[in-house]
Design a protein around this motif. Structure first.
Motif, PDB file in Angstrom:
ATOM      1  N   GLY A 300     -63.257  58.672 -21.717  1.00 43.47           N
ATOM      2  CA  GLY A 300     -62.761  57.824 -22.627  1.00 43.47           C
ATOM      3  C   GLY A 300     -63.551  57.208 -23.526  1.00 43.47           C
ATOM      4  N   GLY A 301     -64.925  57.370 -23.391  1.00 47.18           N
ATOM      5  CA  GLY A 301     -65.610  56.801 -24.297  1.00 47.18           C
ATOM      6  C   GLY A 301     -66.458  55.469 -23.760  1.00 47.18           C
ATOM      7  N   GLY A 302     -67.106  54.663 -24.661  1.00 53.26           N
ATOM      8  CA  GLY A 302     -67.532  53.330 -24.133  1.00 53.26           C
ATOM      9  C   GLY A 302     -68.690  52.975 -25.255  1.00 53.26           C
ATOM     10  N   SER A 303     -69.654  52.073 -24.907  1.00 49.51           N
ATOM     11  CA  SER A 303     -70.138  51.056 -25.766  1.00 49.51           C
ATOM     12  C   SER A 303     -71.833  51.473 -25.549  1.00 49.51           C
ATOM     13  CB  SER A 303     -70.208  49.759 -25.718  1.00 49.51           C
ATOM     14  OG  SER A 303     -68.728  49.289 -26.190  1.00 49.51           O
ATOM     15  N   THR A 304     -72.583  51.633 -26.656  1.00 53.89           N
ATOM     16  CA  THR A 304     -73.842  51.724 -26.582  1.00 53.89           C
ATOM     17  C   THR A 304     -74.787  50.609 -27.106  1.00 53.89           C
ATOM     18  OG1 THR A 304     -73.719  54.199 -26.891  1.00 53.89           O
ATOM     19  CG2 THR A 304     -75.946  53.154 -27.486  1.00 53.89           C
ATOM     20  N   ASN A 305     -75.515  49.927 -26.301  1.00 61.60           N
ATOM     21  CA  ASN A 305     -76.137  48.986 -26.603  1.00 61.60           C
ATOM     22  C   ASN A 305     -77.617  49.233 -27.575  1.00 61.60           C
ATOM     23  OD1 ASN A 305     -74.841  46.684 -25.296  1.00 61.60           O
ATOM     24  ND2 ASN A 305     -75.352  48.102 -23.630  1.00 61.60           N
ATOM     25  N   VAL A 306     -77.650  48.693 -28.557  1.00 63.07           N
ATOM     26  CA  VAL A 306     -78.900  48.791 -29.576  1.00 63.07           C
ATOM     27  C   VAL A 306     -79.977  47.763 -29.452  1.00 63.07           C
ATOM     28  CG1 VAL A 306     -79.596  49.630 -31.980  1.00 63.07           C
ATOM     29  CG2 VAL A 306     -77.362  50.373 -31.162  1.00 63.07           C
TER      30      VAL A 306
END
Length: 443
Positions: A300-306
């Motif tokens: 489903g996808g998700g978030s990436t922290n930068v």
């Protein structure tokens, strides 16, 4: 293989197919009886409990404003399809695995009401098998309504490459990240939905075939590819890659990708943002399956922290008090962010007063309407105070009133909070010396 279909004939055929399966009887006003069901619904293969993330459950809704009393709802599996799907009955429904009758009321939903005719894959059914189940609803006045759903055995399960974090990115640079999607399900994903989002920054490229809804116009994109088919085991890369304008003064930002099969929807607890203008950049286009950059796929996808390659120098200022034992003094303890970055609120202050000093007043916080509690925690001697998020150049002053004791010294110490995740690097403070100061009482 990845298929891209074009042409008005194929597009019209898809729309007509869905329209014919998504039945809705009635005139469309609030008083007209109606029966609604999804045009298509995917079922887990027999005995398999895996599947897509956050799937929208099947929804069958009947409405009849004819007053109180029972109505009749039936569900029928067509002849010859008994080896594909069967019906399980609940809540007083009667019948067989191919024909079920339920008594329901005039405001019926299979989500909320006990009577249900639940369709599941039959034992021995194979991925890709399908059958059209017909529902019929008889109103109190005798009107008969029908709705049909094509049930497909197997589900598309879309995943997107979503690294947990990206490290050491230069502030103010352009970050480029690929958009890679694969189908690990049992049947093709017919149509792809994609939502892209960034936090604390903006897109550097705005795709011509994606919508950018207000008020998140610069940070949210919704893209749909109704003619794209991703077969089981296939991977597709969407090009050009996502480009993000990283902030100058923040240490942390993030971006996210959500993906779903269009005919399944974005999930039970998700919603697709409406409206918005299209971008002015190039179109986002699926490329044939081939080598992709690898990475961690997330359902489903998700978030990436930068994490940006910067730091924040926090400083606590010394406090000097003069007076005799028993004197009452009001003073401030100041914490300052010398920058260059905004790192959120990763710091707390430990305040250890000189021996003999006693508290009169301390910072308070309102946790309910007109109800206050101390802002800092205390063990009777040391006060531990959260430091709020400070932008570069900002300070927080904590005011105390205390009664002096004999001359002496206490300490003021800035302490990093416990990291809340594996990618949290704190403030990377390069000057540990100004994290500690003295509070001094002299006569």
């Amino acid at each position: 293989m990845v298929q891209r279909m074009s042409g008005t004939a194929l597009g019209a055929a898809s729309v007509l197919l869905l329209a014919s399966l998504t039945a809705c009887a009635g005139t469309g006003d609030d008083t007209s009886p109606s029966l609604t069901a999804p045009g298509i619904f995917y079922l887990r293969p027999p005995g398999d409990k895996a599947g897509p993330h956050d799937k929208m459950p099947y929804s069958l809704v009947a409405r009849d404003t004819g007053g109180p009393g029972a109505r009749t709802l039936t569900a029928d599996v067509p002849e010859g399809a008994e080896d594909t799907v069967v019906i399980r009955k609940y809540g007083g429904c009667t019948g067989s695995s191919a024909h079920v009758t339920c008594e329901v009321d005039g405001d019926y939903s299979n989500w909320a009401d006990a009577p249900r005719a639940k369709v599941v894959a039959a034992k021995g059914a194979k991925a890709g098998d399908s059958a059209v189940v017909t529902y019929r609803y008889t109103t109190k006045g005798g009107k008969k309504l029908a709705a049909r759903t094509r049930f497909v055995v197997g589900e598309p399960v879309l995943e997107a490459v979503t690294p947990e974090s990206v490290d050491d990115v230069r502030p103010g640079s352009r970050l480029t990240e690929p958009i890679v999607v694969r189908n690990t399900g049992e049947v093709p994903a017919r149509g792809l939905g994609l939502e892209l989002g960034v936090s604390g920054t903006e897109f550097d490229t705005r795709y011509a075939n994606c919508r950018y809804p207000d008020p998140q116009k610069g940070s949210l994109a919704v893209c749909e590819f109704p003619h794209l088919t991703i077969d089981p085991g296939e991977t597709v890369t969407l090009s050009p890659a996502l480009r993000i304008r990283t902030p100058e003064t923040q240490m942390y930002t993030s971006y996210g990708k959500d993906v779903w099969a269009l005919d399944m929807g974005p999930g039970h607890y998700a919603a697709v943002h409406e409206g918005g203008d299209h971008g002015e950049g190039p179109a986002l286009e699926p490329q044939p399956a081939g080598k992709h950059p690898g990475g961690t796929f997330v359902a489903g996808g998700g978030s990436t922290n930068v994490i940006l390659d910067t730091y924040a120098d926090y400083e606590v200022s010394a406090v000097d008090l003069e007076g005799d034992p028993g004197d009452e003094k009001t003073f401030e303890i100041e914490v300052h962010n010398n920058g260059p970055a905004d790192v959120g609120s990763p710091v707390r202050l430990l305040f250890e007063p000189p021996l003999g000093m006693t508290m009169r007043k301390q910072p308070m916080t309102e946790y309910d309407d007109g109800v206050y509690e101390p802002y800092c925690e205390s063990n009777g001697f040391t006060y531990t105070c959260d430091v709020k998020a400070l932008k570069p150049g900002e300070s927080q002053a904590l005011e105390f009133t205390m009664v002096l004791g004999e001359p002496g010294e206490g300490t003021l110490t800035l302490e990093n909070k416990k990291p809340f995740s594996s990618w949290d690097v704190g403030r990377r403070d390069p000057d540990a010396g100004n994290d500690t100061a003295v509070i001094r009482v002299s006569g």
